[in-house]
Every structure is written in C-alpha cells, then in structure tokens.
Write a protein that holds these residues in place. Structure first.
Motif, PDB file in Angstrom:
ATOM      1  N   SER A   6       0.839  -1.193   0.000  1.00  0.00           N
ATOM      2  CA  SER A   6       0.000   0.000   0.000  1.00  0.00           C
ATOM      3  C   SER A   6       0.875   1.244   0.000  1.00  0.00           C
ATOM      4  CB  SER A   6      -0.914   0.013   1.225  1.00  0.00           C
ATOM      5  OG  SER A   6      -0.160   0.113   2.414  1.00  0.00           O
ATOM      6  N   VAL A   7       0.313   2.351  -0.497  1.00  0.00           N
ATOM      7  CA  VAL A   7       0.949   3.667  -0.452  1.00  0.00           C
ATOM      8  C   VAL A   7      -0.118   4.681  -0.063  1.00  0.00           C
ATOM      9  CG1 VAL A   7       2.743   3.135  -2.129  1.00  0.00           C
ATOM     10  CG2 VAL A   7       0.541   4.035  -2.912  1.00  0.00           C
ATOM     11  N   GLU A   8       0.327   5.863   0.361  1.00  0.00           N
ATOM     12  CA  GLU A   8      -0.589   6.892   0.830  1.00  0.00           C
ATOM     13  C   GLU A   8      -0.282   8.219   0.143  1.00  0.00           C
ATOM     14  OE1 GLU A   8      -1.692   9.167   5.046  1.00  0.00           O
ATOM     15  OE2 GLU A   8      -0.902   7.107   5.057  1.00  0.00           O
ATOM     16  N   THR A  32       3.432   7.594  -5.526  1.00  0.00           N
ATOM     17  CA  THR A  32       4.715   7.038  -5.948  1.00  0.00           C
ATOM     18  C   THR A  32       4.793   5.599  -5.472  1.00  0.00           C
ATOM     19  OG1 THR A  32       5.771   9.206  -5.759  1.00  0.00           O
ATOM     20  CG2 THR A  32       7.211   7.274  -5.804  1.00  0.00           C
ATOM     21  N   VAL A  33       4.873   4.661  -6.427  1.00  0.00           N
ATOM     22  CA  VAL A  33       4.843   3.242  -6.080  1.00  0.00           C
ATOM     23  C   VAL A  33       6.071   2.552  -6.645  1.00  0.00           C
ATOM     24  CG1 VAL A  33       2.333   3.202  -6.029  1.00  0.00           C
ATOM     25  CG2 VAL A  33       3.514   2.618  -8.141  1.00  0.00           C
ATOM     26  N   PRO A  34       6.543   1.482  -6.013  1.00  0.00           N
ATOM     27  CA  PRO A  34       7.678   0.725  -6.555  1.00  0.00           C
ATOM     28  C   PRO A  34       7.272  -0.052  -7.795  1.00  0.00           C
ATOM     29  CG  PRO A  34       6.802  -0.357  -4.599  1.00  0.00           C
ATOM     30  CD  PRO A  34       6.089   0.959  -4.699  1.00  0.00           C
ATOM     31  N   HIS A  61      -3.929   6.278 -13.145  1.00  0.00           N
ATOM     32  CA  HIS A  61      -3.162   6.213 -14.388  1.00  0.00           C
ATOM     33  C   HIS A  61      -1.721   5.828 -14.085  1.00  0.00           C
ATOM     34  CE1 HIS A  61      -6.371   8.246 -16.702  1.00  0.00           C
ATOM     35  NE2 HIS A  61      -6.546   8.975 -15.598  1.00  0.00           N
ATOM     36  N   GLY A  62      -1.035   5.335 -15.108  1.00  0.00           N
ATOM     37  CA  GLY A  62       0.393   5.075 -14.986  1.00  0.00           C
ATOM     38  C   GLY A  62       0.764   3.623 -14.794  1.00  0.00           C
ATOM     39  N   PHE A  63      -0.209   2.730 -14.885  1.00  0.00           N
ATOM     40  CA  PHE A  63       0.092   1.304 -14.733  1.00  0.00           C
ATOM     41  C   PHE A  63       0.213   0.657 -16.110  1.00  0.00           C
ATOM     42  CE2 PHE A  63      -1.692   2.408 -10.660  1.00  0.00           C
ATOM     43  CZ  PHE A  63      -0.869   1.726  -9.778  1.00  0.00           C
ATOM     44  N   PRO A  64       1.049  -0.374 -16.239  1.00  0.00           N
ATOM     45  CA  PRO A  64       1.278  -0.997 -17.554  1.00  0.00           C
ATOM     46  C   PRO A  64      -0.009  -1.489 -18.212  1.00  0.00           C
ATOM     47  CG  PRO A  64       2.904  -1.778 -15.959  1.00  0.00           C
ATOM     48  CD  PRO A  64       1.901  -0.975 -15.193  1.00  0.00           C
TER      49      PRO A  64
END
Length: 481
Positions: A6-8, A32-34, A61-64
C-alpha cells in the motif's frame, strides 16, 4: 494490492480541475509506487473536510495495464462524523472500513475452526489472549485454499488473502486496565447499562415473578426467586421498600429461552439455561447483581427445574456464582444478536425502508430524516443472509441457540413485536409512562422546582402525557412541515 502492499497520498489542495460536466469537479493526487507494486485492488479514503461529499469514481493512471477504474457513486462521510475510512474496490463493491472490520471480526471464529484439525476448546485464558496478541494469519499457501472454501464473496477473499493486518485486534480497554475485571460483579452490572445490550434491564415492578408460558407444558409459572431469598441480599431493607424506592431491576430471558432450551441442549457441546437476573442499587448508589435463577424445562422426574444462585462466601460458591453469570452473559449475547440486533434493528426495518422509497418523495422532509439511517440497511441485511444468519453460518456457530437461532428470532418476533405498538404515539406513550411517574415524584419535592423565570414553573411543564394548555404541557398530535 492483492499482495498486501500500500501507499498513501493526499489530494492537492482541494483545487478542482475543469470538467466536461458542469456539476462534476475533478481532483488530483500523486502516488509514488515501486515497480513491483502490482495491480491496485482497493482504495482506502479518509475525508478530512468538515462535510461529506459524493464520489463518482477514481481513476488511477500510470500502470502498464492501463487506467484502473474504481466506480464508487457513494457518499464519503467526514472524519469529524465517523473516524472510520471507506474502502472502495475496483470491482464496484464498497464497504465502510468499520463495517468490513466488524464482519472480519465475526469471521474469526469460523476461520479459527477451519484452521483447526479438530474442535479443540480453549484450555486456559492465555489461549484466548493469543487471538488478540498473535491474531489469525491467513497468508501461507495452505491458508489460501481455506480462504477459497469460506462462505464469503470475492471481495472478502481478496481482503483476507492480503494479509493478517485486519485480523488482529487491540486488546479490549477493560482487559487492558484489569485483566480479570470481567469476572467482577461491578463490571457485570456496568455491562447491563453500558455494554453491547443495555436494552433488556427493566425496573422490577411486580412480585412474585411469574412466567406467562403455558404451565401444562413448561411447569409451574412461579419463579424460584422468593421474597426471603432476595431480602437476604438487600442489606436489611425489605423487598417492598426496595421496590418502592425503585432499587430492584430484572433482566428476564426466561420466557424467551425456555421453549428452546431442550433443543439447544441437544446440540453437541451446548449447555444452556433460561435465566432471570435480579440487580440492586445499594445505599451508596452502586448497581450490583444479587441473584440469578437458571431454569430447565420440566421432566416427568423433575417437574420444576429451577435453581437460584447468589454470591457466596467460600471459593466453591463464588466460582459457581461466576458460572451462573457466565450463563447469563451467554444468553445476553444471543438475545442481543438474534432479537435486539438482527430482528429489531435490521429485519423489522425492511418494510419501513421499502415503504419510504415507494411512498415518499426523495425531497420529503421525513425521507431526508430517515435516509441516513436506512442507507445501507438492505445491503447489510443481504450480506447477513449470505454469510451470518445462513444455515451453518457464523451466527449458528457462535451463539448458544445454534441451528435454532433463526427459529428463536422468529418466535421473538411473533411474541414481542406489535406493529401497532411500535409507531407513534403508542411507542412514545409506552416508554414515557414510567418517566412521567418519576417527574410526578420530583414535582412533589419543592427543593427540585425549576428556578427558571419569574413564576418559578415546576417540572410539570415537561410532562409528556398531559393534555395541552397554556402551561405548554403535552406533546402535539401532529406536526405540519
């Protein structure tokens, strides 16, 4: 994500972006995710604004694999109103985080039973402590298969499979302060007023106490709680005086449970009694239990299976008294869940909800008043029928009535629910009669007169059942809006 990561982030300043629809505004937040974050499965939302807002959808947005959509179409309450966050899943299922946690809390007994190779009871208090200290882990490969076999939907399986964080709970505040407080009489009494089921304690108004069940089937109606026995626990006060001063109270589950006791006791590992509990307010103002009656149905060899327990002065009697209280607590938990919670709070609300949606405009003031209380009830009831009160479900596994739980709930509906007594003004009058008696008693005491205004009007201005007049007494028959 499904793997528990998870991210916040926060919405940037609540400054809306232009939208193609006039009544829709858009807000942005950056995450911002790994690289190994995985595919988002759920979003936890906390509304820090002072008012609720209506959320249509969230798009990541921003995922493959492209944009990830989270349809919501729901109101997000303010943290000021409810500190619990909302969980929105990408398969259009939404839950209150608090509701989800509560459902998971009810699932723990089922999960624990599933993970056990046999039905092994708790051997000591430390094993109960482990439920709070260690929690229930469902993250290994073997447990994943068990999750798939549970009677829960896909959404619940995703949450359960994500890790053990939601399955570990804080130690109850009472236990934190005093590990064995729940064994004491003062905590038992406090729970009758401030516990999960504070609605069954009543003023003892009639004595001797008698059952309303058919005596030819259930035996003599007289209770084993005699005047002589109770007066031994009243500190020198007579029973009549205690009742006159409104110091005696009763929690009576006798007539509700006795018709089901034989069935309940036929179930494996079950032992139950119909119970009556008497409580007394001492001269120092402390409420304490003084006597418990436990009853079984009559048999040919024992036509009256009733026994009264009081607090003893030796270790054996004292532990028997604690066991009697444990039976009362077990009955109380079942009545709370099956009668007061499921029946009176959920099931009996359904016709009102349906009628409100059919007969009232969404702009009607009464509809707006009821809507916050009705918003999720039908959804919750549907989930309950699937996973809680279903045959072989959690309720049957967790409460003494077992497979007779819904039969007991239905009997309570038949014997206790009066549609004509649940609406105004009948329900209000029924509940306020006793309050008016107290007000009348206070009116007789000059020292308790109100000091407001030149005329020093007495408390009788607050009388709810009196006729209307220039004094302002009484309640109106109708209100025009």
């Amino acid at each position: 994500t499904n793997n528990g990561k998870s991210v916040e982030s926060y919405v940037r300043g609540w400054l809306p972006k232009p939208s193609n629809v006039s009544y829709v505004v858009e807000y942005s937040a950056d995450f911002t995710v790994p690289t190994d974050f995985g595919s988002p499965a759920a979003i936890l939302i906390t509304n820090l604004r002072p008012k609720e807002f209506h959320l249509l959808e969230i798009i990541l947005h921003g995922f493959p694999e492209g944009p990830v959509f989270f349809p919501a179409n729901t109101w997000i309450h303010s943290r000021n109103d409810n500190p619990q966050s909302r969980i929105i899943f990408n398969n259009q299922d939404t839950f209150s985080a608090g509701r989800l946690k509560a459902v998971l809390h009810n699932l723990i007994p089922t999960i624990s039973a599933t993970l056990s190779n046999s039905d092994i009871p708790f051997k000591c208090f430390s094993e109960i402590d482990k439920l709070y200290i260690d929690g229930v882990s469902l993250i290994d490969e073997e447990s994943k298969g068990i999750v798939d076999s549970l009677l829960v939907g896909k959404v619940m399986k995703q949450v359960l499979s994500s890790g053990e964080r939601l399955l570990k709970y804080e130690i109850p505040a009472i236990v934190k302060g005093d590990k064995f407080a729940w064994l004491r009489d003062n905590e038992f009494a406090r729970q009758t007023l401030a516990g999960v089921n504070p609605v069954n304690i009543e003023l003892l108004k009639e004595f001797p106490i008698c059952s309303k069940l058919d005596p030819t089937v259930y035996g003599p109606p007289e209770s084993a709680l005699t005047k002589e026995l109770l007066e031994q626990e009243l500190g020198g006060m007579s029973l009549e005086k205690a009742m006159e001063e409104k110091r005696l109270f009763i929690i009576d589950y006798h007539d509700t449970l006795l018709p089901f006791i034989k069935k309940m006791n036929s179930l494996p590992e079950r032992k139950a009694y119909a119970s009556r509990t008497i409580l007394f307010i001492t001269k120092t103002g402390i409420l304490r239990p003084i006597a418990i009656e436990l009853s079984l149905p009559q048999t040919p060899s024992s036509p009256q299976n009733k026994r009264v327990y009081t607090q003893g002065h030796d270790a054996t009697t004292d532990w028997i008294w604690k066991l009697a209280k444990a039976h009362v607590c077990s009955n109380d938990a079942g009545i709370h869940q099956l009668v007061n919670h499921w029946l009176r709070t959920h099931a009996c609300m359904e016709p009102y909800i349906i009628a409100s949606h059919r007969q009232l405009s969404s702009l009607h003031p009464i509809y707006k008043l009821l809507h916050p209380h009705m918003r999720y009830t039908m959804e919750i009831n549907a989930l309950a029928r699937q996973n809680l009160i279903n045959g072989g479900g959690i309720i049957e596994a967790s409460f003494s009535p077992g497979k007779y739980a819904m039969e007991l709930s239905s009997a309570a509906y038949k014997n206790m629910w009066r549609f004509d007594m649940e609406s105004l003004p009948a329900d209000l009058i029924r509940r306020l009669e006793e309050i008016e008696e107290i007000i009348n008693a206070r009116n007789k005491d000059p020292s308790l007169k109100s000091r407001t205004g030149a005329g020093v009007p007495p408390y009788e201005l607050l009388l709810p059942l009196s006729g209307p007049g220039v004094t302002g007494r009484g309640i109106p028959n109708s209100i025009s809006i």
